[in-house]
Design a protein around this motif. Structure first.
Motif, PDB file in Angstrom:
ATOM      1  N   ILE A   1       0.856  -1.181   0.000  1.00 45.97           N
ATOM      2  CA  ILE A   1       0.000   0.000   0.000  1.00 45.97           C
ATOM      3  C   ILE A   1       0.894   1.233   0.000  1.00 45.97           C
ATOM      4  CG2 ILE A   1      -1.782   1.293   1.251  1.00 45.97           C
ATOM      5  CD1 ILE A   1      -2.600  -1.362   2.563  1.00 45.97           C
ATOM      6  N   ALA A   2       0.569   2.195  -0.846  1.00 47.07           N
ATOM      7  CA  ALA A   2       1.301   3.460  -0.881  1.00 47.07           C
ATOM      8  C   ALA A   2       0.299   4.590  -1.027  1.00 47.07           C
ATOM      9  CB  ALA A   2       2.292   3.477  -2.038  1.00 47.07           C
ATOM     10  N   PHE A   3       0.392   5.578  -0.160  1.00 46.58           N
ATOM     11  CA  PHE A   3      -0.518   6.715  -0.265  1.00 46.58           C
ATOM     12  C   PHE A   3       0.093   7.945   0.375  1.00 46.58           C
ATOM     13  CE2 PHE A   3      -1.563   4.957   3.877  1.00 46.58           C
ATOM     14  CZ  PHE A   3      -1.837   6.066   4.673  1.00 46.58           C
ATOM     15  N   ASP A   4      -0.462   9.090   0.012  1.00 42.62           N
ATOM     16  CA  ASP A   4      -0.053  10.381   0.554  1.00 42.62           C
ATOM     17  C   ASP A   4      -1.226  10.914   1.363  1.00 42.62           C
ATOM     18  OD1 ASP A   4       0.485  13.224   0.852  1.00 42.62           O
ATOM     19  OD2 ASP A   4       1.999  12.976  -0.706  1.00 42.62           O
ATOM     20  N   ASP A   5      -0.969  11.335   2.586  1.00 46.24           N
ATOM     21  CA  ASP A   5      -2.067  11.802   3.437  1.00 46.24           C
ATOM     22  C   ASP A   5      -2.520  13.222   3.122  1.00 46.24           C
ATOM     23  OD1 ASP A   5      -0.046  13.369   4.451  1.00 46.24           O
ATOM     24  OD2 ASP A   5      -0.065  12.512   6.460  1.00 46.24           O
ATOM     25  N   GLY A   6      -1.919  13.832   2.116  1.00 43.48           N
ATOM     26  CA  GLY A   6      -2.343  15.168   1.708  1.00 43.48           C
ATOM     27  C   GLY A   6      -1.565  16.293   2.338  1.00 43.48           C
ATOM     28  N   VAL A   7      -0.680  15.983   3.275  1.00 41.41           N
ATOM     29  CA  VAL A   7       0.133  17.024   3.916  1.00 41.41           C
ATOM     30  C   VAL A   7       1.625  16.735   3.723  1.00 41.41           C
ATOM     31  CG1 VAL A   7      -1.602  17.657   5.617  1.00 41.41           C
ATOM     32  CG2 VAL A   7      -0.011  15.817   6.158  1.00 41.41           C
ATOM     33  N   GLY A   8       1.926  16.006   2.658  1.00 40.84           N
ATOM     34  CA  GLY A   8       3.320  15.781   2.309  1.00 40.84           C
ATOM     35  C   GLY A   8       4.002  14.659   3.048  1.00 40.84           C
ATOM     36  N   ALA A   9       3.232  13.720   3.551  1.00 40.69           N
ATOM     37  CA  ALA A   9       3.834  12.610   4.289  1.00 40.69           C
ATOM     38  C   ALA A   9       3.445  11.283   3.657  1.00 40.69           C
ATOM     39  CB  ALA A   9       3.384  12.643   5.755  1.00 40.69           C
ATOM     40  N   PRO A  10       4.106  10.905   2.545  1.00 36.65           N
ATOM     41  CA  PRO A  10       3.778   9.636   1.894  1.00 36.65           C
ATOM     42  C   PRO A  10       4.099   8.454   2.791  1.00 36.65           C
ATOM     43  CG  PRO A  10       5.791  10.563   0.987  1.00 36.65           C
ATOM     44  CD  PRO A  10       5.204  11.614   1.868  1.00 36.65           C
ATOM     45  N   LEU A  11       3.269   7.430   2.720  1.00 35.66           N
ATOM     46  CA  LEU A  11       3.461   6.240   3.534  1.00 35.66           C
ATOM     47  C   LEU A  11       3.452   5.014   2.648  1.00 35.66           C
ATOM     48  CD1 LEU A  11       2.013   5.336   6.956  1.00 35.66           C
ATOM     49  CD2 LEU A  11       1.616   3.759   5.067  1.00 35.66           C
ATOM     50  N   ALA A  12       4.328   4.081   2.937  1.00 35.52           N
ATOM     51  CA  ALA A  12       4.395   2.824   2.196  1.00 35.52           C
ATOM     52  C   ALA A  12       4.469   1.670   3.175  1.00 35.52           C
ATOM     53  CB  ALA A  12       5.616   2.810   1.274  1.00 35.52           C
ATOM     54  N   SER A  13       3.682   0.639   2.918  1.00 35.84           N
ATOM     55  CA  SER A  13       3.739  -0.543   3.768  1.00 35.84           C
ATOM     56  C   SER A  13       3.735  -1.793   2.906  1.00 35.84           C
ATOM     57  CB  SER A  13       2.557  -0.583   4.754  1.00 35.84           C
ATOM     58  OG  SER A  13       1.338  -0.790   4.059  1.00 35.84           O
ATOM     59  N   GLU A  14       4.398  -2.824   3.405  1.00 30.64           N
ATOM     60  CA  GLU A  14       4.463  -4.095   2.700  1.00 30.64           C
ATOM     61  C   GLU A  14       4.316  -5.214   3.720  1.00 30.64           C
ATOM     62  OE1 GLU A  14       7.230  -6.233  -0.662  1.00 30.64           O
ATOM     63  OE2 GLU A  14       8.248  -5.054   0.885  1.00 30.64           O
ATOM     64  N   SER A  15       3.366  -6.085   3.480  1.00 31.54           N
ATOM     65  CA  SER A  15       3.207  -7.261   4.344  1.00 31.54           C
ATOM     66  C   SER A  15       3.313  -8.513   3.487  1.00 31.54           C
ATOM     67  CB  SER A  15       1.859  -7.229   5.072  1.00 31.54           C
ATOM     68  OG  SER A  15       0.792  -7.368   4.159  1.00 31.54           O
ATOM     69  N   GLU A  16       3.895  -9.538   4.045  1.00 32.22           N
ATOM     70  CA  GLU A  16       4.051 -10.823   3.374  1.00 32.22           C
ATOM     71  C   GLU A  16       3.610 -11.918   4.335  1.00 32.22           C
ATOM     72  OE1 GLU A  16       7.868 -10.357   0.533  1.00 32.22           O
ATOM     73  OE2 GLU A  16       8.225  -9.882   2.648  1.00 32.22           O
ATOM     74  N   VAL A  17       2.699 -12.748   3.876  1.00 36.74           N
ATOM     75  CA  VAL A  17       2.181 -13.845   4.692  1.00 36.74           C
ATOM     76  C   VAL A  17       2.363 -15.139   3.920  1.00 36.74           C
ATOM     77  CG1 VAL A  17       0.164 -14.825   5.846  1.00 36.74           C
ATOM     78  CG2 VAL A  17       0.489 -12.338   5.809  1.00 36.74           C
ATOM     79  N   TRP A  18       3.137 -16.058   4.480  1.00 37.25           N
ATOM     80  CA  TRP A  18       3.358 -17.353   3.865  1.00 37.25           C
ATOM     81  C   TRP A  18       2.394 -18.385   4.456  1.00 37.25           C
ATOM     82  CZ3 TRP A  18       7.228 -13.886   4.539  1.00 37.25           C
ATOM     83  CH2 TRP A  18       8.110 -13.678   3.462  1.00 37.25           C
ATOM     84  N   LEU A  19       1.814 -19.204   3.608  1.00 42.38           N
ATOM     85  CA  LEU A  19       0.939 -20.266   4.075  1.00 42.38           C
ATOM     86  C   LEU A  19       1.763 -21.483   4.489  1.00 42.38           C
ATOM     87  CD1 LEU A  19      -2.057 -20.205   1.556  1.00 42.38           C
ATOM     88  CD2 LEU A  19      -1.681 -18.845   3.629  1.00 42.38           C
ATOM     89  N   SER A  20       1.134 -22.347   5.294  1.00 46.10           N
ATOM     90  CA  SER A  20       1.774 -23.590   5.696  1.00 46.10           C
ATOM     91  C   SER A  20       1.809 -24.554   4.516  1.00 46.10           C
ATOM     92  CB  SER A  20       1.005 -24.219   6.861  1.00 46.10           C
ATOM     93  OG  SER A  20      -0.330 -24.506   6.463  1.00 46.10           O
ATOM     94  N   ASP A  21       2.559 -25.630   4.656  1.00 47.38           N
ATOM     95  CA  ASP A  21       2.695 -26.591   3.559  1.00 47.38           C
ATOM     96  C   ASP A  21       1.352 -27.173   3.124  1.00 47.38           C
ATOM     97  OD1 ASP A  21       5.409 -26.176   3.484  1.00 47.38           O
ATOM     98  OD2 ASP A  21       5.892 -27.915   4.735  1.00 47.38           O
TER      99      ASP A  21
END
Length: 206
Positions: free
Chosen positions: A34-54
């Motif tokens: 997810i990447a977004f700008d809150d409108g006051v010049g503070a862009p935020l980026a997040s990355e999540s990774e979820v691995w499933l079991s076998d």
């Protein structure tokens, strides 16, 4: 094994396009950026990774990162003593997708905050609600089923499905709309957002 898929979404706050999100699943790993700008010049980026079991019946490990701020988290499900009935925050999209494509009314689990996996998992449930008319992008309107995500007794997110596919989501004060293509999701955004959404933080797999 579930089929691989990719979903691009446009991210809106208070009626203004602020960013985008992409979810990718290859049958083993679900990645959410997810990447977004809150409108006051503070862009935020997040990355999540979820691995499933076998056996694909639960998850095995997760990794999360958010910038700015350097927030990082990771967890091994079994090593952390988390049960097979738990699910990280972004991983619930897999459960939601299965529920939307079935005739089941609800699904229960224990919700793990992937940014703070050491916190106790909250009792959670995804509940199917009656269909309602919703607006999408480009002036489209559809009759879509609503799914409420309730965790710790509070509704924390809503999703709407049309023909079994998630077309709109609402959480954290934002609205996300499913897009037909990557280009549609990234239209008018800072190119750096697109670079991050395509490639993430570039960390090697653990």
């Amino acid at each position: 094994m579930e089929s691989a898929w990719e979903l691009w979404e446009s991210f809106w706050v208070a009626g203004v396009r602020r960013g985008a999100a992409v979810r990718r699943f290859d049958g083993e790993l679900l990645s959410t950026r997810i990447a977004f700008d809150d409108g006051v010049g503070a862009p935020l980026a997040s990355e999540s990774e979820v691995w499933l079991s076998d056996n694909r019946e639960t998850w095995s490990r997760l990794r999360y990162r958010q910038e700015p701020g350097g927030l990082r988290a990771s967890a091994d499900r079994a090593g952390a003593g988390l049960g097979v009935d738990t699910l990280p925050t972004s991983g619930e999209f897999l459960l939601l997708s299965r529920l939307a494509g079935s005739g089941e009314r609800s699904a229960s689990y224990r919700r793990v905050d992937e940014a703070r996996p050491e916190f106790p998992a909250a009792p959670a449930e995804i509940r199917r609600r009656p269909a309602e008319g919703i607006d999408l992008l480009a002036g489209r309107s559809v009759l879509a089923e609503r799914f409420d995500v309730v965790a710790g007794g509070l509704r924390v997110a809503m999703h709407w499905a049309f023909d079994g596919a998630i077309v709109r989501s609402a959480w954290g004060g934002a609205l996300l709309f499913a897009c037909r293509s990557e280009a549609d999701a990234l239209y008018g955004l800072n190119p750096r957002m697109g670079d991050f959404l395509r490639h993430g933080f570039g960390e090697p797999r653990p």
